[in-house]
Design an enzyme around this catalytic site. Structure first.
Site, PDB file in Angstrom:
ATOM      1  N   SER A 233       0.907  -1.198   0.223  1.00 49.58           N
ATOM      2  CA  SER A 233       0.059   0.230  -0.054  1.00 49.58           C
ATOM      3  C   SER A 233       0.693   1.153   0.099  1.00 49.58           C
ATOM      4  CB  SER A 233      -0.869  -0.166   1.106  1.00 49.58           C
ATOM      5  OG  SER A 233      -0.063  -0.174   2.242  1.00 49.58           O
ATOM      6  N   ASN A 261      -4.220  -2.661  -2.016  1.00 49.19           N
ATOM      7  CA  ASN A 261      -4.596  -3.083  -0.540  1.00 49.19           C
ATOM      8  C   ASN A 261      -4.628  -4.626  -0.615  1.00 49.19           C
ATOM      9  OD1 ASN A 261      -5.966  -4.108   1.820  1.00 49.19           O
ATOM     10  ND2 ASN A 261      -7.552  -2.537   1.704  1.00 49.19           N
ATOM     11  N   CYS A 322       3.831 -11.079  12.524  1.00 52.93           N
ATOM     12  CA  CYS A 322       5.132 -10.401  13.383  1.00 52.93           C
ATOM     13  C   CYS A 322       4.379  -9.917  14.583  1.00 52.93           C
ATOM     14  CB  CYS A 322       5.835  -9.670  12.509  1.00 52.93           C
ATOM     15  SG  CYS A 322       4.914  -8.011  12.050  1.00 52.93           S
TER      16      CYS A 322
HETATM   17  N1  SAH Z   1       8.061  -8.558   3.214  1.00 57.34           N
HETATM   18  C1  SAH Z   1       8.828  -7.296   3.384  1.00 57.34           C
HETATM   19  C2  SAH Z   1       8.188  -6.489   4.555  1.00 57.34           C
HETATM   20  C3  SAH Z   1       6.634  -6.366   4.864  1.00 57.34           C
HETATM   21  S1  SAH Z   1       6.253  -5.286   6.118  1.00 57.34           S
HETATM   22  C4  SAH Z   1      10.203  -7.399   3.315  1.00 57.34           C
HETATM   23  O1  SAH Z   1      10.752  -8.479   3.711  1.00 57.34           O
HETATM   24  O2  SAH Z   1      10.927  -6.524   3.201  1.00 57.34           O
HETATM   25  C5  SAH Z   1       4.446  -5.085   5.749  1.00 57.34           C
HETATM   26  C6  SAH Z   1       4.256  -4.000   4.612  1.00 57.34           C
HETATM   27  O3  SAH Z   1       2.790  -4.135   4.498  1.00 57.34           O
HETATM   28  C7  SAH Z   1       4.685  -2.739   4.852  1.00 57.34           C
HETATM   29  O4  SAH Z   1       5.616  -2.359   3.753  1.00 57.34           O
HETATM   30  C8  SAH Z   1       3.196  -1.997   4.641  1.00 57.34           C
HETATM   31  O5  SAH Z   1       3.234  -0.740   3.870  1.00 57.34           O
HETATM   32  C9  SAH Z   1       2.314  -2.921   3.948  1.00 57.34           C
HETATM   33  N2  SAH Z   1       0.820  -2.947   4.285  1.00 57.34           N
HETATM   34  C10 SAH Z   1       0.112  -2.665   5.200  1.00 57.34           C
HETATM   35  N3  SAH Z   1      -1.061  -2.794   5.187  1.00 57.34           N
HETATM   36  C11 SAH Z   1      -1.257  -2.949   3.798  1.00 57.34           C
HETATM   37  C12 SAH Z   1      -2.360  -3.389   2.893  1.00 57.34           C
HETATM   38  N4  SAH Z   1      -3.709  -3.362   3.828  1.00 57.34           N
HETATM   39  N5  SAH Z   1      -2.334  -3.648   1.825  1.00 57.34           N
HETATM   40  C13 SAH Z   1      -1.021  -3.580   1.065  1.00 57.34           C
HETATM   41  N6  SAH Z   1       0.155  -3.295   1.843  1.00 57.34           N
HETATM   42  C14 SAH Z   1      -0.124  -3.034   3.057  1.00 57.34           C
END
Ligand code: SAH
Length: 378
Positions: A233, A261, A322
């Site tokens: 997102s 999303n 997490c």
């Molecule tokens: N897998 C990644 C870390 C992900 S952290 C790595 O290894 O680097 C979680 C991510 O989810 C964040 O970047 C945040 O921007 C995103 N996020 C939060 N809610 C969301 C949603 N509803 N849809 C899409 N992305 C979302």
């Protein structure tokens, strides 16, 4: 704790004694925190400059015993100090190539952060020590959030690092956490290895949900996957992902970075039958405390249901949580509930956790916040 004797100053070193005055331990004090004293040592020893450098040195040296990432040489990114897990409560230290990032989570560390930065300079000779104490945990200690240089040079907007052979760009000044999700480093290697070993990797497709800068997907591309779709997102995170693609000279035409999303997109993909050989699901923390567990569990179940339905039969789902408040057992139940609703079947191939440079103290199980399952979905 039964009582406070004398008038220990906030942030200063104080002793914990039994009811008959016997020495138990020594730590730093914060009357404003839920944990009034964080014990640093159970021995009656001075907690001075020598003590701090000794603890830091031990944490840093313990990383030298063959943890993943050693092949990346001086360009590697790794966690050097993991708070309680390295017997240094309140302190996180990460290294991104020649830059060191420090996070002070408690008043006791806040008061000593300049000393700690100097000791880190002595031990590591970095180009600079940058502070990323801009996290909500500081509020509970009565501390303001802060980011900025502690000593040396200011890091550039993009720091180039290497992770399992792949060059990546990190934003240590403004990126998530201290710049990147270092805790997932070992699991990204699993994806890289899975793709590399796959008999038909030229046609292998990967769906990377909650991708941040897309790093799981970048590793899949690096290993030769045919097509990767990453979804997040945050536009900023995806822009960083695009820069990474170009920087590492990965085939841009095989990678799609979608701003969206995940709850909606994964549901739509499943409904449209857009299936992928590997699906990675790495949502942000849904439960910020025990009170939010039930609501968070519903969120995890929903998104796991959609993700399971996006997996090509015989493919893999790598799913994570997490949230410390959701333990591995509950997480297993949530995913199993989603599996029943999805009408699919699955086997657990591995239980996943944070990389070994994020050690956990047995006395502080909250440290084991990251848990995951590697599933083969039929
Ligand atoms: N897998 C990644 C870390 C992900 S952290 C790595 O290894 O680097 C979680 C991510 O989810 C964040 O970047 C945040 O921007 C995103 N996020 C939060 N809610 C969301 C949603 N509803 N849809 C899409 N992305 C979302």
């Amino acid at each position: 704790m039964a009582e406070v004797r004398g008038t220990p100053a906030a942030g200063e070193i104080t002793d914990v004694v039994s009811s008959d005055g016997e020495f138990l331990g020594r730590g730093y004090y914060n009357p404003q925190s839920r944990i009034a004293v964080r014990v640093l040592t159970w021995r009656d020893e001075p907690v001075d400059r020598e003590w701090w450098i000794g603890r830091l040195r031990r944490a840093i040296e313990s990383r030298r015993h063959g943890t993943a990432g050693d092949d990346d040489g001086d360009a590697r990114a790794e966690r050097l100090v993991n708070a309680e897990g390295d017997r240094l409560p309140g302190l996180i230290v990460d290294r991104y190539g020649p830059w060191v990032v420090l996070q002070a989570l408690t008043l006791g560390i806040e008061r000593r952060k300049l000393l700690l930065a100097e000791l880190l300079r002595e031990l590591l000779s970095p180009r600079g020590v940058y502070e990323r104490s801009d996290v909500p945990a500081r509020d509970r200690e009565g501390l303001e959030r802060r980011a900025g240089v502690l000593l040396g040079e200011t890091p550039p907007q993009r720091v180039a690092i290497k992770e399992h052979g792949l060059e990546l760009l990190v934003d240590v000044r403004r990126g998530h956490k201290t710049g990147a999700y270092l805790d997932q480093r070992g699991n990204r290697l699993l994806v890289q290895e899975h793709v590399r070993r796959h008999p038909r990797r030229e046609s292998l497709t990967v769906l990377n949900l909650f991708s941040y800068s897309g790093s799981f997907g970048l590793h899949a591309l690096y290993a030769g996957a045919a097509r990767v779709v990453s979804v997040d997102s945050s536009r900023e995170a995806l822009e960083l992902g695009e820069e990474c693609l170009r920087h590492a000279r990965l085939p841009e035409d095989r990678c799609e970075l979608i701003e969206g999303n995940v709850f909606e997109l994964a549901r739509d993909y499943a409904a449209a039958g857009r299936l992928h050989d590997v699906v990675v699901l790495d949502p942000p923390k849904f439960a910020h405390g025990r009170a939010q567990v039930a609501r968070a569990a519903r969120g995890y179940k929903d998104v796991n249901l959609h993700a399971l339905r996006c997996v090509e039969p015989g493919g893999l789902l790598m799913t994570f949580s997490c949230s410390a408040a959701i333990d591995p057992e509950l997480f297993g139940k949530i995913v199993s509930g989603a599996l029943v609703d999805s009408g699919r079947e699955a086997q657990v191939l591995a239980r996943l956790q944070a990389a070994p440079d994020h050690p956990v103290a047995l006395t502080c199980p909250e440290g084991a916040y990251l848990k995951g399952l590697l599933l083969r979905v039929h």
